[in-house]
Design a protein around this motif. Structure first.
Motif, PDB file in Angstrom:
ATOM      1  N   ALA A 102       0.860  -1.187   0.000  1.00 56.43           N
ATOM      2  CA  ALA A 102       0.000   0.000   0.000  1.00 56.43           C
ATOM      3  C   ALA A 102       0.891   1.229   0.000  1.00 56.43           C
ATOM      4  O   ALA A 102       2.018   1.186   0.513  1.00 56.43           O
ATOM      5  N   VAL A 103       0.391   2.306  -0.592  1.00 54.84           N
ATOM      6  CA  VAL A 103       1.055   3.609  -0.475  1.00 54.84           C
ATOM      7  C   VAL A 103      -0.037   4.623  -0.144  1.00 54.84           C
ATOM      8  O   VAL A 103      -1.044   4.703  -0.867  1.00 54.84           O
ATOM      9  N   ASN A 104       0.140   5.340   0.933  1.00 56.32           N
ATOM     10  CA  ASN A 104      -0.858   6.304   1.387  1.00 56.32           C
ATOM     11  C   ASN A 104      -0.215   7.671   1.560  1.00 56.32           C
ATOM     12  O   ASN A 104       1.004   7.761   1.755  1.00 56.32           O
ATOM     13  N   THR A 105      -1.040   8.717   1.517  1.00 57.30           N
ATOM     14  CA  THR A 105      -0.577   9.993   2.061  1.00 57.30           C
ATOM     15  C   THR A 105      -1.326  10.220   3.373  1.00 57.30           C
ATOM     16  O   THR A 105      -2.492   9.832   3.506  1.00 57.30           O
ATOM     17  N   MET A 106      -0.642  10.823   4.325  1.00 60.04           N
ATOM     18  CA  MET A 106      -1.258  11.147   5.612  1.00 60.04           C
ATOM     19  C   MET A 106      -1.006  12.618   5.885  1.00 60.04           C
ATOM     20  O   MET A 106       0.138  13.081   5.829  1.00 60.04           O
ATOM     21  N   LEU A 108      -0.557  10.671  15.799  1.00 61.19           N
ATOM     22  CA  LEU A 108      -1.099   9.311  15.788  1.00 61.19           C
ATOM     23  C   LEU A 108      -1.718   9.051  17.153  1.00 61.19           C
ATOM     24  O   LEU A 108      -1.159   9.453  18.182  1.00 61.19           O
ATOM     25  N   SER A 109      -2.838   8.342  17.187  1.00 56.39           N
ATOM     26  CA  SER A 109      -3.540   8.132  18.460  1.00 56.39           C
ATOM     27  C   SER A 109      -2.889   7.027  19.282  1.00 56.39           C
ATOM     28  O   SER A 109      -3.281   6.787  20.413  1.00 56.39           O
ATOM     29  N   MET A 110      -1.929   6.328  18.713  1.00 54.11           N
ATOM     30  CA  MET A 110      -1.250   5.247  19.440  1.00 54.11           C
ATOM     31  C   MET A 110       0.184   5.121  18.948  1.00 54.11           C
ATOM     32  O   MET A 110       0.510   5.564  17.843  1.00 54.11           O
ATOM     33  N   VAL A 111       1.026   4.534  19.766  1.00 54.96           N
ATOM     34  CA  VAL A 111       2.353   4.132  19.292  1.00 54.96           C
ATOM     35  C   VAL A 111       2.123   2.814  18.569  1.00 54.96           C
ATOM     36  O   VAL A 111       1.624   1.864  19.156  1.00 54.96           O
ATOM     37  N   GLU A 112       2.445   2.789  17.282  1.00 53.91           N
ATOM     38  CA  GLU A 112       2.242   1.559  16.499  1.00 53.91           C
ATOM     39  C   GLU A 112       3.481   0.670  16.595  1.00 53.91           C
ATOM     40  O   GLU A 112       4.607   1.166  16.504  1.00 53.91           O
ATOM     41  N   VAL A 113       3.226  -0.627  16.733  1.00 55.21           N
ATOM     42  CA  VAL A 113       4.307  -1.623  16.636  1.00 55.21           C
ATOM     43  C   VAL A 113       3.746  -2.736  15.764  1.00 55.21           C
ATOM     44  O   VAL A 113       2.823  -3.439  16.180  1.00 55.21           O
ATOM     45  N   HIS A 114       4.221  -2.844  14.530  1.00 53.86           N
ATOM     46  CA  HIS A 114       3.596  -3.807  13.610  1.00 53.86           C
ATOM     47  C   HIS A 114       4.614  -4.454  12.683  1.00 53.86           C
ATOM     48  O   HIS A 114       5.720  -3.939  12.483  1.00 53.86           O
ATOM     49  N   ILE A 115       4.176  -5.560  12.117  1.00 57.15           N
ATOM     50  CA  ILE A 115       5.091  -6.348  11.268  1.00 57.15           C
ATOM     51  C   ILE A 115       5.463  -5.613   9.978  1.00 57.15           C
ATOM     52  O   ILE A 115       6.555  -5.805   9.439  1.00 57.15           O
ATOM     53  N   MET A 116       4.571  -4.764   9.471  1.00 54.10           N
ATOM     54  CA  MET A 116       4.845  -4.110   8.186  1.00 54.10           C
ATOM     55  C   MET A 116       6.013  -3.145   8.323  1.00 54.10           C
ATOM     56  O   MET A 116       6.151  -2.481   9.356  1.00 54.10           O
ATOM     57  N   GLU A 117       6.824  -3.068   7.280  1.00 51.13           N
ATOM     58  CA  GLU A 117       7.851  -2.022   7.276  1.00 51.13           C
ATOM     59  C   GLU A 117       7.312  -0.813   6.516  1.00 51.13           C
ATOM     60  O   GLU A 117       6.331  -0.905   5.788  1.00 51.13           O
ATOM     61  N   HIS A 118       7.952   0.324   6.725  1.00 56.00           N
ATOM     62  CA  HIS A 118       7.517   1.568   6.075  1.00 56.00           C
ATOM     63  C   HIS A 118       8.685   2.246   5.381  1.00 56.00           C
ATOM     64  O   HIS A 118       9.814   2.248   5.909  1.00 56.00           O
ATOM     65  N   GLY A 119       8.384   2.868   4.232  1.00 52.56           N
ATOM     66  CA  GLY A 119       9.250   3.879   3.648  1.00 52.56           C
ATOM     67  C   GLY A 119       8.448   5.166   3.676  1.00 52.56           C
ATOM     68  O   GLY A 119       7.290   5.168   3.233  1.00 52.56           O
ATOM     69  N   LEU A 120       9.011   6.246   4.190  1.00 52.04           N
ATOM     70  CA  LEU A 120       8.234   7.472   4.416  1.00 52.04           C
ATOM     71  C   LEU A 120       9.007   8.673   3.895  1.00 52.04           C
ATOM     72  O   LEU A 120      10.196   8.821   4.199  1.00 52.04           O
ATOM     73  N   ILE A 152       3.627   7.376   2.516  1.00 50.30           N
ATOM     74  CA  ILE A 152       4.101   6.233   3.297  1.00 50.30           C
ATOM     75  C   ILE A 152       3.778   4.910   2.603  1.00 50.30           C
ATOM     76  O   ILE A 152       2.643   4.678   2.177  1.00 50.30           O
ATOM     77  N   TYR A 153       4.804   4.088   2.455  1.00 50.59           N
ATOM     78  CA  TYR A 153       4.697   2.740   1.880  1.00 50.59           C
ATOM     79  C   TYR A 153       4.578   1.735   3.010  1.00 50.59           C
ATOM     80  O   TYR A 153       5.228   1.887   4.050  1.00 50.59           O
ATOM     81  N   LYS A 154       3.792   0.682   2.794  1.00 48.78           N
ATOM     82  CA  LYS A 154       3.879  -0.484   3.689  1.00 48.78           C
ATOM     83  C   LYS A 154       3.583  -1.752   2.909  1.00 48.78           C
ATOM     84  O   LYS A 154       2.804  -1.739   1.945  1.00 48.78           O
TER      85      LYS A 154
END
Ligand code: UGY
Ligand code: MN
Length: 250
Positions: A169-173, A181-193, A239-241
């Protein structure tokens, strides 16, 4: 520090840790790549760093063109004008225009003016029973935005189609000043930002970094992450994931 910051006595905001990279423009190094003509690349992240994708900024001279890729390719125009030729048609993209080129689709990417584009490439992970991915060409302005977890101060645009055919996925935020962000995210996906506008504070792992337009960030799998926008103007990033694939590849 501003965009044109100098590396006074070796100082920089750029920082590499085992699960993340902050790369600021003062540390960008350009390289040519095979098949590309009149284009220089800043290779922000690549498998050499442990990532499963590559993200670059492609800096074109007018008339410059990309070389071939073995992977899927996603291109988002930052400035200037670029044409994408695919499936017998020519499509002109300006700032905010983007293209998704499925792996193996013959295509050409040629700059009409001096131009810059974010370029993401990832080897396709096919999934049994999934349809094949479709070529996409669009302008970000045509994509509707949704509020992340109901927060109207944090608007997300999903640039890629979502469905079993697509493995990233590629999104703009876009964050209103003061939004986070409403939470600290900890997830398996990697990001390029890539920071497109404004700035704020990015938490990556156990560090908090000031970030601003032009900066690149890689977040590896499970890198704790949080962002808060600071300043009088919105902060926006691309942001890529990786997405929708079983971690065991089944
Ligand atoms: O999609 C995401 O995981 C996104 N919310 N992450 C981020 O902005 N660091
Ligand atoms: Mn995330």
């Amino acid at each position: 520090m501003n965009h044109k910051e100098l590396n006074f006595l070796g100082a920089t905001r750029s920082c590499l840790k085992h699960d993340h990279l902050l790369q600021t423009p003062d540390t960008f190094v350009r390289t040519p790549l095979p098949g590309a003509v009149n284009v220089e690349f800043v290779i922000h992240v690549a498998p050499q760093l442990g990532a499963e994708f590559t993200q670059m900024t492609a800096e074109f001279k007018a008339g410059g063109r990309l070389g071939p890729t073995l992977a899927q390719r996603f291109l988002y125009v930052l400035d200037g004008e670029i044409t994408v030729e695919a499936k017998g048609a020519e499509h002109k993209l300006a700032s905010g225009g983007y293209a998704y080129l499925p792996q193996g689709l013959p295509h050409a990417v040629i700059a009409l003016t001096d131009a810059r584009a974010a370029l993401i490439e990832k080897p396709y992970e096919p999934e049994s029973d999934a349809p094949t991915p479709e070529f996409v060409i669009r302008a970000e302005s045509e994509v509707s935005a949704t509020a992340l977890m109901g927060d109207e101060d944090l608007m997300v645009k999903c640039l890629m189609p979502d469905g079993p055919a697509y493995d990233f996925a590629v999104n703009t935020m876009t964050y209103a000043p003061g939004a986070g962000l409403s939470m600290v995210e900890v997830h398996i996906m990697e990001h390029g930002l890539l920071m497109l506008e404004g700035g704020g504070i990015y938490r990556l792992g156990d560090s908090w970094y000031p970030v601003q337009v032009g900066d690149f960030i890689w977040m590896g799998p499970y890198c704790p992450q949080w962002f808060g926008a600071i300043g009088k103007h919105p902060a926006k990033y691309l942001i890529y994931k990786d997405w929708r694939r079983h971690p065991l590849g089944v």
